[in-house]
Design a protein around this motif. Structure first.
Motif, PDB file in Angstrom:
ATOM      1  N   LEU A  71      14.054   0.282  24.177  1.00  0.00           N
ATOM      2  CA  LEU A  71      12.753   0.849  24.538  1.00  0.00           C
ATOM      3  C   LEU A  71      12.835   2.365  24.422  1.00  0.00           C
ATOM      4  O   LEU A  71      13.764   2.984  24.949  1.00  0.00           O
ATOM      5  CB  LEU A  71      12.355   0.436  25.964  1.00  0.00           C
ATOM      6  CG  LEU A  71      12.155  -1.061  26.181  1.00  0.00           C
ATOM      7  CD1 LEU A  71      11.898  -1.360  27.655  1.00  0.00           C
ATOM      8  CD2 LEU A  71      11.025  -1.609  25.321  1.00  0.00           C
ATOM      9  N   TYR A  72      11.842   2.931  23.753  1.00  0.00           N
ATOM     10  CA  TYR A  72      11.871   4.362  23.428  1.00  0.00           C
ATOM     11  C   TYR A  72      10.599   5.055  23.907  1.00  0.00           C
ATOM     12  O   TYR A  72       9.556   4.973  23.262  1.00  0.00           O
ATOM     13  CB  TYR A  72      12.039   4.544  21.915  1.00  0.00           C
ATOM     14  CG  TYR A  72      13.301   3.903  21.402  1.00  0.00           C
ATOM     15  CD1 TYR A  72      14.502   4.593  21.424  1.00  0.00           C
ATOM     16  CD2 TYR A  72      13.299   2.589  20.928  1.00  0.00           C
ATOM     17  CE1 TYR A  72      15.671   4.006  20.975  1.00  0.00           C
ATOM     18  CE2 TYR A  72      14.460   1.991  20.478  1.00  0.00           C
ATOM     19  CZ  TYR A  72      15.645   2.707  20.505  1.00  0.00           C
ATOM     20  OH  TYR A  72      16.813   2.112  20.066  1.00  0.00           O
ATOM     21  N   PRO A  73      10.678   5.768  25.036  1.00  0.00           N
ATOM     22  CA  PRO A  73       9.518   6.497  25.554  1.00  0.00           C
ATOM     23  C   PRO A  73       9.482   7.933  25.008  1.00  0.00           C
ATOM     24  O   PRO A  73      10.341   8.759  25.331  1.00  0.00           O
ATOM     25  CB  PRO A  73       9.754   6.481  27.063  1.00  0.00           C
ATOM     26  CG  PRO A  73      11.252   6.422  27.213  1.00  0.00           C
ATOM     27  CD  PRO A  73      11.768   5.704  25.999  1.00  0.00           C
ATOM     28  N   TYR A  74       8.497   8.216  24.185  1.00  0.00           N
ATOM     29  CA  TYR A  74       8.360   9.534  23.559  1.00  0.00           C
ATOM     30  C   TYR A  74       7.270  10.351  24.232  1.00  0.00           C
ATOM     31  O   TYR A  74       6.170   9.853  24.476  1.00  0.00           O
ATOM     32  CB  TYR A  74       8.004   9.398  22.078  1.00  0.00           C
ATOM     33  CG  TYR A  74       9.184   9.039  21.229  1.00  0.00           C
ATOM     34  CD1 TYR A  74      10.048  10.028  20.765  1.00  0.00           C
ATOM     35  CD2 TYR A  74       9.435   7.721  20.891  1.00  0.00           C
ATOM     36  CE1 TYR A  74      11.140   9.711  19.987  1.00  0.00           C
ATOM     37  CE2 TYR A  74      10.533   7.391  20.113  1.00  0.00           C
ATOM     38  CZ  TYR A  74      11.382   8.390  19.670  1.00  0.00           C
ATOM     39  OH  TYR A  74      12.470   8.069  18.902  1.00  0.00           O
ATOM     40  N   LEU A  75       7.570  11.594  24.486  1.00  0.00           N
ATOM     41  CA  LEU A  75       6.596  12.556  24.973  1.00  0.00           C
ATOM     42  C   LEU A  75       6.105  13.365  23.780  1.00  0.00           C
ATOM     43  O   LEU A  75       6.899  13.807  22.943  1.00  0.00           O
ATOM     44  CB  LEU A  75       7.234  13.499  26.005  1.00  0.00           C
ATOM     45  CG  LEU A  75       6.337  14.625  26.528  1.00  0.00           C
ATOM     46  CD1 LEU A  75       5.155  14.059  27.311  1.00  0.00           C
ATOM     47  CD2 LEU A  75       7.162  15.570  27.401  1.00  0.00           C
ATOM     48  N   ILE A  76       4.805  13.553  23.715  1.00  0.00           N
ATOM     49  CA  ILE A  76       4.185  14.351  22.655  1.00  0.00           C
ATOM     50  C   ILE A  76       3.687  15.640  23.306  1.00  0.00           C
ATOM     51  O   ILE A  76       2.964  15.588  24.311  1.00  0.00           O
ATOM     52  CB  ILE A  76       3.015  13.577  22.006  1.00  0.00           C
ATOM     53  CG1 ILE A  76       3.527  12.252  21.422  1.00  0.00           C
ATOM     54  CG2 ILE A  76       2.323  14.433  20.946  1.00  0.00           C
ATOM     55  CD1 ILE A  76       2.451  11.217  21.191  1.00  0.00           C
ATOM     56  N   THR A  77       4.102  16.767  22.759  1.00  0.00           N
ATOM     57  CA  THR A  77       3.633  18.052  23.283  1.00  0.00           C
ATOM     58  C   THR A  77       2.933  18.840  22.184  1.00  0.00           C
ATOM     59  O   THR A  77       3.229  18.677  21.000  1.00  0.00           O
ATOM     60  CB  THR A  77       4.785  18.905  23.863  1.00  0.00           C
ATOM     61  OG1 THR A  77       5.730  19.188  22.829  1.00  0.00           O
ATOM     62  CG2 THR A  77       5.472  18.207  25.023  1.00  0.00           C
ATOM     63  N   ALA A  78       2.015  19.683  22.614  1.00  0.00           N
ATOM     64  CA  ALA A  78       1.313  20.591  21.708  1.00  0.00           C
ATOM     65  C   ALA A  78       1.375  21.971  22.349  1.00  0.00           C
ATOM     66  O   ALA A  78       0.939  22.134  23.499  1.00  0.00           O
ATOM     67  CB  ALA A  78      -0.123  20.143  21.496  1.00  0.00           C
ATOM     68  N   ASP A  79       1.954  22.909  21.636  1.00  0.00           N
ATOM     69  CA  ASP A  79       2.160  24.254  22.181  1.00  0.00           C
ATOM     70  C   ASP A  79       2.834  24.190  23.555  1.00  0.00           C
ATOM     71  O   ASP A  79       2.426  24.844  24.510  1.00  0.00           O
ATOM     72  CB  ASP A  79       0.842  25.028  22.246  1.00  0.00           C
ATOM     73  CG  ASP A  79       0.306  25.351  20.864  1.00  0.00           C
ATOM     74  OD1 ASP A  79       1.122  25.432  19.911  1.00  0.00           O
ATOM     75  OD2 ASP A  79      -0.913  25.514  20.718  1.00  0.00           O
ATOM     76  N   ASP A  80       3.858  23.358  23.634  1.00  0.00           N
ATOM     77  CA  ASP A  80       4.702  23.205  24.827  1.00  0.00           C
ATOM     78  C   ASP A  80       3.977  22.626  26.045  1.00  0.00           C
ATOM     79  O   ASP A  80       4.473  22.720  27.165  1.00  0.00           O
ATOM     80  CB  ASP A  80       5.369  24.536  25.197  1.00  0.00           C
ATOM     81  CG  ASP A  80       6.277  25.040  24.087  1.00  0.00           C
ATOM     82  OD1 ASP A  80       6.995  24.211  23.487  1.00  0.00           O
ATOM     83  OD2 ASP A  80       6.250  26.248  23.805  1.00  0.00           O
ATOM     84  N   ARG A  81       2.819  22.001  25.840  1.00  0.00           N
ATOM     85  CA  ARG A  81       2.083  21.341  26.917  1.00  0.00           C
ATOM     86  C   ARG A  81       2.061  19.846  26.650  1.00  0.00           C
ATOM     87  O   ARG A  81       1.913  19.420  25.499  1.00  0.00           O
ATOM     88  CB  ARG A  81       0.635  21.834  26.987  1.00  0.00           C
ATOM     89  CG  ARG A  81       0.476  23.318  27.138  1.00  0.00           C
ATOM     90  CD  ARG A  81       1.053  23.812  28.399  1.00  0.00           C
ATOM     91  NE  ARG A  81       0.002  24.073  29.351  1.00  0.00           N
ATOM     92  CZ  ARG A  81       0.235  24.426  30.591  1.00  0.00           C
ATOM     93  NH1 ARG A  81       1.449  24.538  31.029  1.00  0.00           N
ATOM     94  NH2 ARG A  81      -0.750  24.661  31.405  1.00  0.00           N
ATOM     95  N   PRO A  82       2.193  19.009  27.689  1.00  0.00           N
ATOM     96  CA  PRO A  82       2.084  17.566  27.469  1.00  0.00           C
ATOM     97  C   PRO A  82       0.741  17.230  26.826  1.00  0.00           C
ATOM     98  O   PRO A  82      -0.310  17.661  27.312  1.00  0.00           O
ATOM     99  CB  PRO A  82       2.179  16.983  28.876  1.00  0.00           C
ATOM    100  CG  PRO A  82       2.897  18.022  29.670  1.00  0.00           C
ATOM    101  CD  PRO A  82       2.446  19.341  29.089  1.00  0.00           C
ATOM    102  N   ALA A  83       0.802  16.497  25.728  1.00  0.00           N
ATOM    103  CA  ALA A  83      -0.408  16.113  25.002  1.00  0.00           C
ATOM    104  C   ALA A  83      -0.584  14.600  24.955  1.00  0.00           C
ATOM    105  O   ALA A  83      -1.676  14.119  24.674  1.00  0.00           O
ATOM    106  CB  ALA A  83      -0.374  16.675  23.586  1.00  0.00           C
ATOM    107  N   GLY A  84       0.479  13.848  25.217  1.00  0.00           N
ATOM    108  CA  GLY A  84       0.388  12.401  25.172  1.00  0.00           C
ATOM    109  C   GLY A  84       1.757  11.766  25.152  1.00  0.00           C
ATOM    110  O   GLY A  84       2.775  12.437  25.378  1.00  0.00           O
ATOM    111  N   PHE A  85       1.763  10.474  24.863  1.00  0.00           N
ATOM    112  CA  PHE A  85       3.028   9.746  24.808  1.00  0.00           C
ATOM    113  C   PHE A  85       2.910   8.551  23.873  1.00  0.00           C
ATOM    114  O   PHE A  85       1.804   8.098  23.545  1.00  0.00           O
ATOM    115  CB  PHE A  85       3.487   9.293  26.199  1.00  0.00           C
ATOM    116  CG  PHE A  85       2.532   8.361  26.904  1.00  0.00           C
ATOM    117  CD1 PHE A  85       2.544   6.987  26.670  1.00  0.00           C
ATOM    118  CD2 PHE A  85       1.621   8.851  27.828  1.00  0.00           C
ATOM    119  CE1 PHE A  85       1.681   6.129  27.322  1.00  0.00           C
ATOM    120  CE2 PHE A  85       0.736   8.012  28.498  1.00  0.00           C
ATOM    121  CZ  PHE A  85       0.775   6.644  28.247  1.00  0.00           C
ATOM    122  N   ALA A  86       4.068   8.060  23.459  1.00  0.00           N
ATOM    123  CA  ALA A  86       4.165   6.839  22.662  1.00  0.00           C
ATOM    124  C   ALA A  86       5.325   6.027  23.215  1.00  0.00           C
ATOM    125  O   ALA A  86       6.413   6.566  23.421  1.00  0.00           O
ATOM    126  CB  ALA A  86       4.403   7.162  21.191  1.00  0.00           C
TER     127      ALA A  86
END
Length: 183
Positions: A71-86
């Motif tokens: 299981l692979y929990p990915y954090l998505i950031t935009a300009d070093d701010r949390p933007a979402g996850f996968a």
């Protein structure tokens, strides 16, 4: 905009857990008043009234950080701010014959419509080679999600994918299947 996609560990799991209730709220708009997609009597988007606080809900998600080989929990950031996850699953947490499954994918509202989502999921597709499967709600309430997956998977695979309605562990879904082994 600088977009990053990084695998999380237990130390930063709380960031995804903080966004998870927003994701469930967002999904409720795609399903309407279907049981399981409305809040329980305590205002928590989870099945069962035994979830009283968001902290109770946090424990449900711990599985993503307990099985690091599948299981692979990915954090998505935009300009070093949390933007979402996968949240990406592999066997035994996906259908037979599937190597990788997009279990959950979420982009916060301020980051939608500017390429963050497509960049993030394409980045994840590139990290794993094999047979992929993605589900989304087939209802008219989710036309935007359907268009996103259709466009993204089509662009990524250059049109070499399967799409169809099918029965899943989570009910009837629009299913996208492809292999990136030869892309």
């Amino acid at each position: 905009m600088k977009i990053e996609v990084r695998l999380t560990d237990k130390a930063d799991a709380y960031i995804i857990k903080n966004m998870y209730p927003l994701y469930l709220h967002d999904l409720s708009g795609h399903y309407g008043l279907i049981p399981g997609h409305t809040p329980n009597k305590h205002g928590i988007f989870e099945d069962g009234d035994h979830y009283i606080t968001l902290n109770d809900q946090y424990d449900v998600q711990n599985i993503w950080w307990e099985h690091s080989k599948s299981l692979y929990p990915y954090l998505i950031t935009a300009d070093d701010r949390p933007a979402g996850f996968a949240l990406i699953a592999t066997p035994p947490y996906c259908s037979q014959g599937v190597d990788y499954f997009v279990s959950d994918f979420f982009i916060l509202q301020p980051f939608r419509g500017n390429g963050v989502a497509e960049y993030a999921i394409r980045t994840i597709f590139e990290r794993f080679t094999g047979k992929w499967e993605v589900f989304t709600n087939p209802s008219q309430r989710n036309v935007i999600g359907q268009k996103f997956w259709r466009r993204t998977v089509s662009h990524y695979t250059k049109g070499n994918y399967e799409e169809g309605l099918g029965s899943t562990f989570d009910g009837e879904k629009l299913i996208f299947k492809f292999s990136n082994s030869s892309l």
